[in-house]
Structures are given as C-alpha cells and as structure tokens.
Design a protein around this motif. Structure first.
Motif, PDB file in Angstrom:
ATOM      1  N   ASN A 391       0.829  -1.212   0.000  1.00  0.00           N
ATOM      2  CA  ASN A 391       0.000   0.000   0.000  1.00  0.00           C
ATOM      3  C   ASN A 391       0.863   1.262   0.000  1.00  0.00           C
ATOM      4  O   ASN A 391       0.543   2.262  -0.660  1.00  0.00           O
ATOM      5  N   GLN A 392       1.947   1.208   0.792  1.00  0.00           N
ATOM      6  CA  GLN A 392       2.846   2.360   0.839  1.00  0.00           C
ATOM      7  C   GLN A 392       3.495   2.603  -0.520  1.00  0.00           C
ATOM      8  O   GLN A 392       3.621   3.747  -0.985  1.00  0.00           O
ATOM      9  N   TYR A 393       3.892   1.514  -1.168  1.00  0.00           N
ATOM     10  CA  TYR A 393       4.497   1.642  -2.503  1.00  0.00           C
ATOM     11  C   TYR A 393       3.492   2.218  -3.497  1.00  0.00           C
ATOM     12  O   TYR A 393       3.818   3.110  -4.292  1.00  0.00           O
ATOM     13  N   GLU A 398       1.362   6.546  -6.870  1.00  0.00           N
ATOM     14  CA  GLU A 398      -0.010   6.636  -7.342  1.00  0.00           C
ATOM     15  C   GLU A 398      -0.156   7.556  -8.550  1.00  0.00           C
ATOM     16  O   GLU A 398      -1.150   7.510  -9.278  1.00  0.00           O
ATOM     17  N   ASP A 399       0.871   8.418  -8.790  1.00  0.00           N
ATOM     18  CA  ASP A 399       0.805   9.316  -9.933  1.00  0.00           C
ATOM     19  C   ASP A 399       1.265   8.633 -11.219  1.00  0.00           C
ATOM     20  O   ASP A 399       1.204   9.206 -12.303  1.00  0.00           O
ATOM     21  N   ILE A 400       1.761   7.402 -11.131  1.00  0.00           N
ATOM     22  CA  ILE A 400       2.209   6.678 -12.314  1.00  0.00           C
ATOM     23  C   ILE A 400       1.005   6.074 -13.013  1.00  0.00           C
ATOM     24  O   ILE A 400       0.151   5.450 -12.376  1.00  0.00           O
ATOM     25  N   SER A 401       0.992   6.246 -14.309  1.00  0.00           N
ATOM     26  CA  SER A 401      -0.131   5.729 -15.087  1.00  0.00           C
ATOM     27  C   SER A 401       0.393   4.863 -16.214  1.00  0.00           C
ATOM     28  O   SER A 401       1.508   5.066 -16.718  1.00  0.00           O
ATOM     29  N   THR A 402      -0.386   3.886 -16.606  1.00  0.00           N
ATOM     30  CA  THR A 402       0.023   3.029 -17.715  1.00  0.00           C
ATOM     31  C   THR A 402       0.120   3.807 -19.017  1.00  0.00           C
ATOM     32  O   THR A 402       0.814   3.413 -19.950  1.00  0.00           O
TER      33      THR A 402
END
Length: 554
Positions: A391-393, A398-402
């Motif tokens: 969850n921390q990772y 969380e701003d990384i998108s495919t």
C-alpha cells in the motif's frame, strides 16, 4: 475375629433372641466354620416391643467389621419366626388363587389383624403334596421392621440376597450338620422351644406336614419347675395326638434345657434332644480358629450362612426378600449403569471427577488453541506488514499511469544501459570469420573471449571487428599461441617480445591457434631475475637478426 475371604462368599446374619446379632461364614463343602462374631442386642421375640433400628445398624456394623467382612458381600438374614405354618389347599386352584388364600390366612392371624402393620411373606408348595391337595408352607413378618432392616443393610454397603426365619433355618442347619438323619418316608416330630412359644412340627423326611404353635409363659423370675411344667403342659396334648417314629426336642432359650425337658416328656417314640443355648457343650461345626469360651454359633446363623448353597437341597426354599420388598427396596436402590450404582453419593463423586476432567480438558484445549491463535496472529501480522508495504508503494507511485509507459523508451533505455553487452552479442552473431570458433565468453564488468582458429589472419580479423564496434574499449589480444605447446598460462605464447623468425616458421606447421581477448589486466607471473634477463637478451638478439617481433594489437 476376622479372616480374609472373597466378597462373593455368603455371610449369614441372624437376629437371635438371648444371643444378639450373629455373623458367620461357613465353608459349605468342608462343613467348617470360617468366621464368627456375635454382639449383644436386645430384641423382643414376640415382635411386639420396640425395635431400635439405630442400635441395630450400629451393632450389625460392628459385628461385620470385627469379622473382617468387606462391603459388597452378599448377606442372608435370619429373623425370629413370626408366622410359620403349613396348610392344605386344593390342587385344582391356580397360582393367583393360592397366593390370595395364603395372604388371607396370614391376615387372619392376630399378629396382623389390625391396621397397624402389613405382612411380608413367602410361601411354597411342598414336594409331599398329593394329587388332590397341596401342602403349602408359608412364613410372614411385619413388613415395616423387615423393610427398615433391609434398608439398613443396604445403607452399610452390603448386598441383601435372602431373608428366612428361625424355624426353617434351624431345620436346614440340623440336616446340614448331620444332627438329623431321616429317610424320606420316616414320620417324626420336631419340638422347638423358644422364649414365648413351642412349635410342634410334624415331618415326613425333610418335608413339613403340619405345625402347631403353643404359647408358653416362662421366665427367669419363675421357679425352674414352673417353667418346665408350663412347657410340658402346653405340648403334651398335641404330642399325644401326633404319632411318629421319633421326637426331636430343640431348645433355643436359656431358661429351658432340651435334655431336661426331654426327661420330663412322655412320648410313645424315642426322644432325642439338641441344645441351641447356653447348655450346648459342643459346637455344631468345627472352626478354623479357636472361639472364645461359650461363644458358639446358633443353628439360626448356620442356617442363614448355608441357605444360598443349601437351596438346591431344601424342600422349603422360602425367601421373604422378594417382590413384596422390591417395590420399596428397589425404588430406594439407585439404578446401576454398566456396573456403577447411580446413588446420590456416587453421582456426587463421579460428578466432581467429571467436572475436574472437563476443567483439565478445557485447559488443555484452551492452551492448544491459544498457541494456534498466536501462530495465526503472527502470520496475519506478517501479511498485514506486506500489505502495508504494498500500500505504501502504491501510495508513493499513485501518480504513475500506464498511459505514461512507452515500450520504445524502455527498449532504448535497456539498449543504452547494456550497449556493450549487446555489441558483443552482435559481433559474435555476425562478425566471426571463417575457420575461427569461440570456446568461452564472459560479458559483464569485464569482457573475456577465448577461442581457437586454424590461421592467424582470422584471429586478427576477429579482433579488428571487435575494436571497430567499440574503439574506446580497453580490450586487447592478450594471448595467442599454438595449441599443444602451452606454457604455464595455458598457451604457447608468440605474443610480445617472444616472437622471432624460428618461432613464426614453426607455428606455420601448427594445426590451430588459441587466443584470448580481454580487458582484464593479465596476471604477471614471478620468474627468477637471472632467467628474465637472459630471456630479454635472447629476444633482443633475435629481434635484431631476424623478423621483427610481433606486438600485442591494440
């Protein structure tokens, strides 16, 4: 006196007037007294006085303990006869009618002609019955007294199995001990005298024929002659009308001597006497141990002790411990489950044991479950930690998108970071000259390529191809030599200052060459200083006089 014996042995207990409570065990086969104890106990043989049950229980317990009789032993009880009679009944009546007739006869007796008490009784049809009529013998006692005694015995943890009365016990004991030996067709009379009555019993062999009960008034306060006259006057009219081949006189009271009474009686047949009182000079049975002086078991207690085993021979197998007692006795007797008596005491005892067992099992199970729970808690904690890490990772990225992922960029990055490695793979796959082959290749922080060729030109061509792909690489042709002429490093070196005309010419006849191309610094082997100088001189001299020396290519 106490002896060891098995619990299953039968013990006779007799409430005997003028003696007290008697306890005896008899070896039936040996006809030997094994155990005997008596305790004083006041008892009204007329069954009209008070019967102190507490004193009876205490006295009986003391006698059983002194005799060494363990709890659980089977007991046969003998009691002074209340009603004992023989009557004729038609052979045509059925069992129910016979039982009703017996009960009516008993209830007509003065002992039970009031509502004060009800009887408990036993009866049987005698073998000397005829086709027309049955000889029926019956005995009866007050039910309240016998019921209380039975419960007292049960309360002491002994097993009551039979109840008989004095007349029948006395006859059984006389026959068993051989004091009376009568053939089955012999008619004889037995006169039994106790403290309040005389019973004139007409017999045929071992069978009862008729019984007459005559009250007497005797006592220690009377003169001796008065006591004997009372007995003689009571029995003489009956004896006169009861012919037989023998009169057998038995006295069970200390006031009357059977021998002296026999001498005062007039009878047309021989008179035999038997003392069952203080006048008795010899015991009825031999004893395993010496008994105290004057302490002899009565016929009553012997008859009780042998009753269960003697039953197969008895012509009158009477037993008042029957269904009449059962309704009350067994209703107060706890049920038995798999050999365990479910009494209140046992239920409490086994309940406590069961509770302790449950507590122990519960504790063991709780400890086991607690250990398993701790192990599972540790696993859950580990899983939670890993989940938290993930969850921390995810939170950090969380701003990384495919949509931001580019396959071309990833390939370009991989090629740039592994350019050198890819270059060597390309050279190996496309730039290897003919007649050259590789034997080893190491790619990483350092590059080492080893191989073989059948000519020198192919080796130099392969080395030039590598340098063309990566001119800045510090790679060198470190080793080149003929196969089969190795030095300590594994090659017959012809590199550097070691090449001369003779060496080169010789190498032209070799089958193939071995080489090593690497950017690692070659290992320098120590050599003696003198040899090193000689080699250098030789090399220099050859270099000046022959072909120029080959230098490692760079």
């Amino acid at each position: 006196m106490g002896l060891d014996f098995k619990k299953k042995a039968i013990v006779g207990v007799s409430v005997t007037p003028e003696v007290g409570i008697e306890v005896a065990q008899v070896d039936y086969e040996k006809k030997q007294l094994m155990n005997y104890v008596s305790k004083p106990f006041e008892f009204d043989s007329k069954l009209q006085g008070n019967f102190d049950l507490d004193i009876f229980k205490e006295t009986l317990y003391d006698a059983l303990v002194d005799a060494g009789i363990p709890q659980g032993t089977e007991i046969v009880l003998n009691f002074p006869s209340g009603i004992f009679d023989v009557v004729d009944r038609p052979a045509s009546i059925d069992k129910t009618q016979l039982a009703n007739n017996v009960e009516e006869d008993i209830l007509d007796n003065p002992l039970f002609n009031s509502d004060a008490d009800e009887p408990i009784y036993s009866y049987c049809v005698l073998p000397n019955s005829t086709i027309q009529s049955n000889k029926v013998v019956h005995e009866a006692l007050p039910k309240s007294i016998i019921m209380e005694i039975a419960l007292q015995i049960k309360d002491l943890k002994y097993n009551l199995v039979a109840i008989d009365t004095s007349v029948n016990s006395t006859l059984n004991a006389l026959i068993y001990t051989g004091r009376v030996e009568i053939s089955s067709d012999t008619m004889w009379v037995m006169l039994v005298v106790d403290g309040n009555c005389c019973r004139i019993i007409s017999m045929q062999g071992q069978n009862y024929v008729s019984i007459s009960r005559e009250p007497i008034s005797i006592g220690k306060i009377l003169e001796e002659e008065e006591n004997y006259s009372s007995v003689v006057n009571a029995v003489s009219p009956v004896l006169k009308n009861t012919p037989s081949s023998m009169l057998y006189v038995v006295s069970k009271t200390d006031i009357i001597s059977a021998e002296k009474l026999a001498s005062k009686l007039t009878y047309r047949a021989p008179i035999v006497h038997q003392e069952d009182n203080i006048y008795n000079k010899s015991a009825f049975l031999e004893s395993e141990t010496e008994l105290p002086e004057g302490n002899k078991p009565s016929l009553d207690v012997i008859g009780a002790a042998i009753k269960k085993e003697y039953g197969v021979n008895s012509t009158a197998p009477l037993n008042m411990f029957n269904s009449q007692l059962g309704d009350i006795y067994f209703s107060q007797t706890p049920p038995v489950f798999y050999g365990i008596e479910l009494s209140m005491e046992n239920m409490l005892k086994y309940g406590i044991a069961l509770a302790i067992l449950i507590v122990v099992l519960t504790t063991v199970i709780a400890l086991s479950l607690s250990g398993q729970k701790k192990a599972k808690d540790h696993k859950i904690a580990d899983y939670n930690a890993k989940i938290e890490e993930v969850n921390q990772y995810l939170k950090e990225h969380e701003d990384i998108s495919t949509q931001q992922f580019s396959e071309i960029d990833e390939i370009r990055m991989g090629l740039s970071s592994n350019k050198v490695v890819y270059s060597y793979y390309t050279i190996v796959g496309t730039e290897i000259p003919k007649k050259l082959w590789l034997t080893s290749m190491e790619l990483g922080d350092h590059v080492t390529i080893e191989g073989q060729a059948d000519n020198l030109e192919s080796v130099y061509a392969f080395f030039r191809n590598i340098k063309d792909y990566n001119p800045s690489a510090p790679i060198k042709l470190q080793k080149l030599g003929l196969a089969g002429k190795q030095n300590a490093s594994g090659f017959s070196e012809i590199s550097g200052e070691s090449f001369d005309t003779e060496t080169v010419l010789t190498s032209l006849n070799a089958d193939f060459y071995e080489f090593r191309i690497s950017d690692k610094e070659p290992e320098v082997k120590d050599a003696p200083e003198a040899n090193s100088k000689d080699n250098n001189k030789k090399a220099n001299s050859k270099g000046k006089s022959g072909l120029p020396a080959l230098q490692p290519l760079e």
